[in-house]
Structure formats: C-alpha cells, structure tokens
Design a protein around this motif. Sequence first.
Motif, PDB file in Angstrom:
ATOM      1  N   ASN A  37      -1.143  -0.965   1.330  1.00 32.83           N
ATOM      2  CA  ASN A  37      -2.040  -1.224   0.230  1.00 32.83           C
ATOM      3  C   ASN A  37      -3.514  -1.187   0.631  1.00 32.83           C
ATOM      4  O   ASN A  37      -4.381  -0.938  -0.197  1.00 32.83           O
ATOM      5  N   GLU A  38      -3.817  -1.439   1.928  1.00 30.14           N
ATOM      6  CA  GLU A  38      -5.220  -1.458   2.337  1.00 30.14           C
ATOM      7  C   GLU A  38      -5.854  -0.075   2.170  1.00 30.14           C
ATOM      8  O   GLU A  38      -7.063   0.057   2.168  1.00 30.14           O
ATOM      9  N   TYR A  39      -5.002   0.958   2.012  1.00 30.06           N
ATOM     10  CA  TYR A  39      -5.548   2.297   1.863  1.00 30.06           C
ATOM     11  C   TYR A  39      -5.685   2.728   0.403  1.00 30.06           C
ATOM     12  O   TYR A  39      -5.926   3.884   0.126  1.00 30.06           O
ATOM     13  N   LYS A  40      -5.508   1.777  -0.539  1.00 30.22           N
ATOM     14  CA  LYS A  40      -5.546   2.213  -1.933  1.00 30.22           C
ATOM     15  C   LYS A  40      -6.951   2.678  -2.348  1.00 30.22           C
ATOM     16  O   LYS A  40      -7.082   3.583  -3.157  1.00 30.22           O
ATOM     17  N   ASP A  41      -7.985   2.092  -1.734  1.00 29.04           N
ATOM     18  CA  ASP A  41      -9.342   2.574  -2.015  1.00 29.04           C
ATOM     19  C   ASP A  41      -9.516   4.001  -1.501  1.00 29.04           C
ATOM     20  O   ASP A  41     -10.150   4.832  -2.140  1.00 29.04           O
ATOM     21  N   THR A  78      -2.343   2.381  -8.007  1.00 22.02           N
ATOM     22  CA  THR A  78      -1.329   1.361  -7.775  1.00 22.02           C
ATOM     23  C   THR A  78      -0.059   1.979  -7.185  1.00 22.02           C
ATOM     24  O   THR A  78       0.526   1.451  -6.235  1.00 22.02           O
ATOM     25  N   LEU A  79       0.330   3.132  -7.749  1.00 27.11           N
ATOM     26  CA  LEU A  79       1.496   3.844  -7.214  1.00 27.11           C
ATOM     27  C   LEU A  79       1.253   4.206  -5.749  1.00 27.11           C
ATOM     28  O   LEU A  79       2.094   3.946  -4.884  1.00 27.11           O
ATOM     29  N   GLY A  80       0.086   4.800  -5.477  1.00 25.77           N
ATOM     30  CA  GLY A  80      -0.220   5.247  -4.122  1.00 25.77           C
ATOM     31  C   GLY A  80      -0.190   4.083  -3.146  1.00 25.77           C
ATOM     32  O   GLY A  80       0.435   4.165  -2.084  1.00 25.77           O
ATOM     33  N   GLY A  81      -0.856   2.973  -3.521  1.00 25.21           N
ATOM     34  CA  GLY A  81      -0.905   1.812  -2.638  1.00 25.21           C
ATOM     35  C   GLY A  81       0.487   1.293  -2.318  1.00 25.21           C
ATOM     36  O   GLY A  81       0.818   1.014  -1.166  1.00 25.21           O
ATOM     37  N   THR A  82       1.340   1.208  -3.361  1.00 26.86           N
ATOM     38  CA  THR A  82       2.679   0.660  -3.140  1.00 26.86           C
ATOM     39  C   THR A  82       3.549   1.617  -2.338  1.00 26.86           C
ATOM     40  O   THR A  82       4.216   1.220  -1.391  1.00 26.86           O
ATOM     41  N   TYR A  83       3.520   2.898  -2.720  1.00 27.66           N
ATOM     42  CA  TYR A  83       4.485   3.816  -2.117  1.00 27.66           C
ATOM     43  C   TYR A  83       4.081   4.272  -0.735  1.00 27.66           C
ATOM     44  O   TYR A  83       4.940   4.631   0.069  1.00 27.66           O
ATOM     45  N   LEU A  84       2.792   4.231  -0.419  1.00 22.31           N
ATOM     46  CA  LEU A  84       2.392   4.493   0.968  1.00 22.31           C
ATOM     47  C   LEU A  84       3.108   3.532   1.894  1.00 22.31           C
ATOM     48  O   LEU A  84       3.578   3.897   2.964  1.00 22.31           O
ATOM     49  N   PHE A  85       3.186   2.287   1.455  1.00 20.94           N
ATOM     50  CA  PHE A  85       3.815   1.254   2.257  1.00 20.94           C
ATOM     51  C   PHE A  85       5.285   1.595   2.524  1.00 20.94           C
ATOM     52  O   PHE A  85       5.771   1.529   3.647  1.00 20.94           O
ATOM     53  N   PHE A  86       5.983   2.036   1.451  1.00 23.77           N
ATOM     54  CA  PHE A  86       7.399   2.360   1.617  1.00 23.77           C
ATOM     55  C   PHE A  86       7.593   3.634   2.418  1.00 23.77           C
ATOM     56  O   PHE A  86       8.427   3.697   3.319  1.00 23.77           O
ATOM     57  N   LEU A  87       6.798   4.655   2.089  1.00 17.73           N
ATOM     58  CA  LEU A  87       7.004   5.953   2.715  1.00 17.73           C
ATOM     59  C   LEU A  87       6.744   5.907   4.213  1.00 17.73           C
ATOM     60  O   LEU A  87       7.374   6.608   4.989  1.00 17.73           O
ATOM     61  N   THR A  88       5.785   5.063   4.639  1.00 26.17           N
ATOM     62  CA  THR A  88       5.490   4.995   6.066  1.00 26.17           C
ATOM     63  C   THR A  88       6.208   3.814   6.697  1.00 26.17           C
ATOM     64  O   THR A  88       5.872   3.389   7.792  1.00 26.17           O
TER      65      THR A  88
END
Lengths: 426, 321
Positions: free
Chosen positions: B290-294, B274-284
Amino acid sequence: MTPGWIIAVIAAAGLASGGALMAWPRSTWPLLGVLGVLFACLSVRGHKSSRFAIALALLLFFIPAAGTENTFLFELVTQMGIFAAMALGLNIVVGMAGLLDLGYAAFFAIGAYTWAIFGSGQAAEFMSGSFPLAGWPYFYLFSALAIITAALTGTLIGLPALRLRGDYLAIVTLGLGQVVRVLANNLDQPVNITNGPQGITPIERPPIGWLLGFMRFIGLGDNPALGYAIFFYLLVLAVIGIVVLVNVRLDRSRFGRAWVAIREDEIAARASGISLTRTKLQAFATGAAFSGVMGAIFSAKQLFVSPESFTLLQSITILAMVILGGMGSIRGALVGAMAVTLLNIEVLKSFSDFLVDLRQSGYVLDLGIVSFNFANLSDQVEPAKYERMIFGIILILMMIFRPSGLIPESRHRLEAGSEKKDGMTG
Amino acid sequence: MSDALIELLPSVLLEGLLLGCVYAMIALGYTMVYGVLGLINFAHSEVFMVGAVAGIEVYRYVGPHIDNPYALAVVAMLVAAGVSGGLAVAIERLAYRPLRKRGSTNRLVPLITAIGVSFFLQDFVRLIEGLWHGEFYMNYPADARMEAVHELPLGMTIQTKSIIVIVVTAAMLLGLDHLVRRTRLGKAIRAVAQDLQTASLMGIDPDRIIARTFLIGGALGGVAGVMFGLLYSQINPFVGFVPGVKAFTAAVLGGIGNIYGAMLGGLVLGTVETLGGTYLFFLTEGAIGNEYKDVVAFLILVLLLLFRPQGLLGRTQGDKV
C-alpha cells in the motif's frame, strides 16, 4: 556603470566589517556587515576585478580567520554555498528555460544517496565487496558520479515530462519529486538499498591529513572537527566557483540562448530550428547535475541522510531563492540563496529566541488603549517553524510587485526599456 | 490466494468509489478554474484543507447542541462550503486578479503565485489553530450512528457515513450539471472558458464570472474536505497536499477543463489507486504494498500525459500563435 567611489566605499566597508568580525566572531552585526558587503559586490555593475578582490578577501581571509573562533560561520557560509549551487541549477531550469520544476530536491537526494550508500556500510546490504569505501579518491569519484546519476535521472524524468506544456510539467515534477521520496522511504525491503525512514549513517568523509598538517603549521592545532568545517567550507567555495563559471559560460553559449528562446516563445523558437525536447532536456539535466554534486557533498558533511531532508519544502525553498533573486539572473540566484539561507537559519531563529525571552520575562506592552503581556503569548508563535508561511509570502509578494526579482536578468532590463516604447505587447 | 482476491474485490471497489467521490469533488475545482483561466490553482488543495478544518470547528462548537449526526454533517458541509468558497474568491481577488490586470504574458508568474498561496495557507491555518486550540492535529469525532454498518449483497458492508458521502456527491454533481448546462451563470462560465475576450464583448463581465467559478469550485472543495474528514477522521494543515495532487491527476485523467471528465477521472483514479495498492501487496506476496499507492497514481498521470494528454473525455487542441 557604478562610479568608482562607491567601489571604494564597499572596499572600506568590507575591511571594517571583516576586521570587526575577526574581533567579535560571535557577534551578529559584523556578520551582517560582511554579508551586506558580499551582497553589494554581487549587485553593483562594472569594476569586476575590484569587486572580485573584495569578495575574495572576505571569503578567503576574514571569514576563515573569524571562523576558527566560531565554527558556526563556516557552517552558515557552507550552507549558503550548497543552496547557492542548487539555486544556480534551478535557475537554469526555471529562470533560463522557463520550465517550472517543483521536484528539484529529488536530484539533491539522488546525489546524496549516491555517496551515502557507498560511503557507508549500506552497500554491503545488497552487493558483495567491502564497504564503506574509505580513502581519498572515492569521495571525489562518487561526487563526479553523483553529477552523472543526477543528470541521468533528470533526463529520465524529463523525457515524459518535457513533452508537455509548461503547467503540466509543474505538477508532474511535483509528483515525481514525491515518488523519489516514497522510494527512499520504502526501498528498505524487499532489498535494503536506502535503509528506509531511518536513513543512512555514518557516512565516510574524505581524509584531510594535508589540511590538518597545514593547520598545525600555522598554529591552529589539529582538531578534526574544525578541520572538516574548514574543508567543507573550501570545497563548497571551490564548487561554487566552478558552478558560477559554468553558468556564465552557458548563459552566453548556444545553449543559454536556446533556453531563453524557448522560455520567451516556444513556437517561435521551434520555427528558428531549435529542438524543443532536446533543449529542455539539456536544461533539466544540467540543473540536476549541480544539485547532484551538492547532494554528495551534503551527505558527507552531515554524516547522515534520510528521506526527510528532501521534501517539497526543500524544493520550494530553492524556488524562493531563484524568485527572490530574479529568474534567469546568475547573480540574483546567489543573492537569493544567501538571503533565504540567512533568513532561515539565523534571522528567524534569533527572532524566535527573542520572543522566548520576551515570554519568559513577562514584558507588558502598553499601548494606552490595549496592553499585552508577553507572558500570555502562545508558544505556537515561533517564527523559526513557519518557513512555509514566510516562503509563501515571499513568492506571492515578489510575483505581484517585482516579478523580475531583486537583481533582474540583464536581458530583462533591456526588454523593459523597449517595452514602453512600442506600447503594445502580448 | 486468488479466492481472497475475488472475495475482497467488492469491498475494495467500494472503498475506491468513496475515495473517488472525494477526488471528483476536488478535481472539479481544479478543472473549472483551469477551464476559465488556464491556471493550475495549486492553492485549491488548501481550499479543500480549510474546508476540512472548518468542518472540525463546526463539530467543536455546534456539535454539542445538535444531537442528530446527519443534520450535523450537513451543517458542517454547508459551513465548509461557505468558508472554502469565500476563501477561494478571496485568493482570486487578492492574488490572481492583480496579476491578470497587469497583463503579464509570463505563464510562470501565476503558477508561482499559486504555490506561494498554497504554502502560506498551510502555515497560516497551522498558526490559527495553534493559537486557538493549542494544537493543529485534529480528529473528526466518531459517532456510533454514523459508523453503523449495513449489509449489502455480495458480502459487502457499508457504513452510514459512506452512504452520506455517496449521496451528497451524487447530489452535488447533478446540481453542478444543472447549473452549468441550464442556467445563465452556467452559460456565461462556458462562454468565458471558451474565449474570455469574445465573452467580454458579448456583455459578460469576466471578472464576475471568474469569481463565481472560484466560489463554486471552492465550495465543492470545502464539502470534499468535510467528506474526507468523515471518512478518514484525521485532519491537519498539511492534509490537503496529497489529495490535491491526486485530484489534479484525476482532472487531467478526465480531460482538464471538462467537468464531466473531472467527475469520471476522480472515480476512476480512486478505484484504480485502491485496487493497485491492495493488489500490489498480494501479487508481490507482501514484499511491497500500500505504501506505493501514491506511486501508482503518479505513474498513471505520467503514462496518461505521454499517451493521451487530452484525457479520457478531452479533445486535442493545437497551440495558438
């Protein structure tokens, strides 16, 4: 060794069904007859050249002759060929080397996208140059390139995965197969590489002026749709020929023996001086390469690729072919691919159509105690849409009752004989 | 931007914890079966899915008679536990036991059977639901009392159904811990997991213990199915696949075969994903998200298997010759 008269019977059946197919190209029974003869050619032993001649006559004369009347025949056999090449590739990984790969469709996708991106306007989205790359050398060049990209991807995926025990590999390849699909789905931004869920279309096909010229010469006219149906049919047959040859040679080479050795006992193989990771990587890359080249051909044939063509169902379909035919058996992989493709695009569809007819006719099945009006049959009952259930049943039943497949690998047959003698195994 | 990150953190963590509860409950089924049989039970994701579907049926047929949504949720979980547990036992009895009895040494055979069972069940449930209700995309009904929002410190909010999920998960994990550590059955399960042959020499019937293990793992998976339905509402016959693979990742993360590892791994994976999905969005800056959370979850699995294949709590074990 099969007695000679059986070969004669097969040849006669081949002539009869081939002739019937030419006479009634749209009828199902002659087609089943022809495929049955091909099955027989693959499954009996001995008389190699006669069997080869019968199969060749069917594939290069009778089926094309009937196919000019009914292009569905070309479509069906081409489809079988594409799956057969993939089944042969997966057979190396699962059957010979004993590595369960559940993400095999990923390599097919890599090959398909390799040509789709450059064989359409898609490449212009992220690089300069004039696209699509039309003209005769490009398609063949990129098919060769697809072999390399798929093999490289196989190596990359394999490097971490193959250091693991067998069952971890299954789940890692399952996951990575999904990752390739997620990438294909989402790499339309920030840079548009795959065009996301819409997929890529139209994809260029190689020019076939020579074939159309030949068709005019023999009086078939120059209808490009028919021309391409024949072209892909012949192309797939040629590739299958090469793939089978490579498989047979590999099977009897150092590589093949090493693969079988690690399948049977990793520790013993390592003790005999086989490098586990390298041998497994070779199996993985070889299997991926076959899938890659068929991916490129598939994308040109379909004119369209999208992430939805490369799902887990696709991987499991190919696995079902290998399991049905017999793990490690080259002829088994061919038979499995033919049978499952036929089941998928002909038998289930006909059965669905049959049920639709029954429903519309309102036929009442009366068994004395119970009677059932087919008009009440739910429209959820449509066999063509339940491939998962059917492949699931194939996998379970084969594993429980005949784990070595319809045409067991010859090594297994030898072992099965010796196993009974020493009594104790495992 | 960084303010937004910090402000979001508590609620993202809470969401990750909820997802982690579901993963942990499924992961236990994988890890227990792996512990006793050394088999990745691919069909477990479908046992979970069947639990979710059984829960829907409870809501359909019992729902109109019970006005108390909390009691209804508990009934749904109990029914789902029973159905899924029974299904898991049936799978073991019909598909895996015949293979075991034959004594095949080929490791691929049970794995391929498990995949076959998994695929079969997806379409089987689809067929049954299609015949029964005419469709197989289902939704858990929303109830205002379950959706009620409560204030927590740090500006977090939590819904009633989320509290139920956390409480039920905690209770089941504690119960399982008690069962495995303090009861005769738990002792027998541990013995079979340690060494099946020796355990059978000590008067333990391995078949019975294996069946019980499938029952317990399946029941936990069924409850997880209802929790998943309560949290995310949409259910269909193919819903098991992704949580299944994730839960297996969680089991490996914690150290496969180790039930505390599965609990820990589930919670960690849910949170990280959940952290990764959310923060990828912010960091990039919104380029990918979120589509990359899998992908994040699978990358964790691959890296983990590369650098610490025994998992967080597992111990290394050499191959036996």
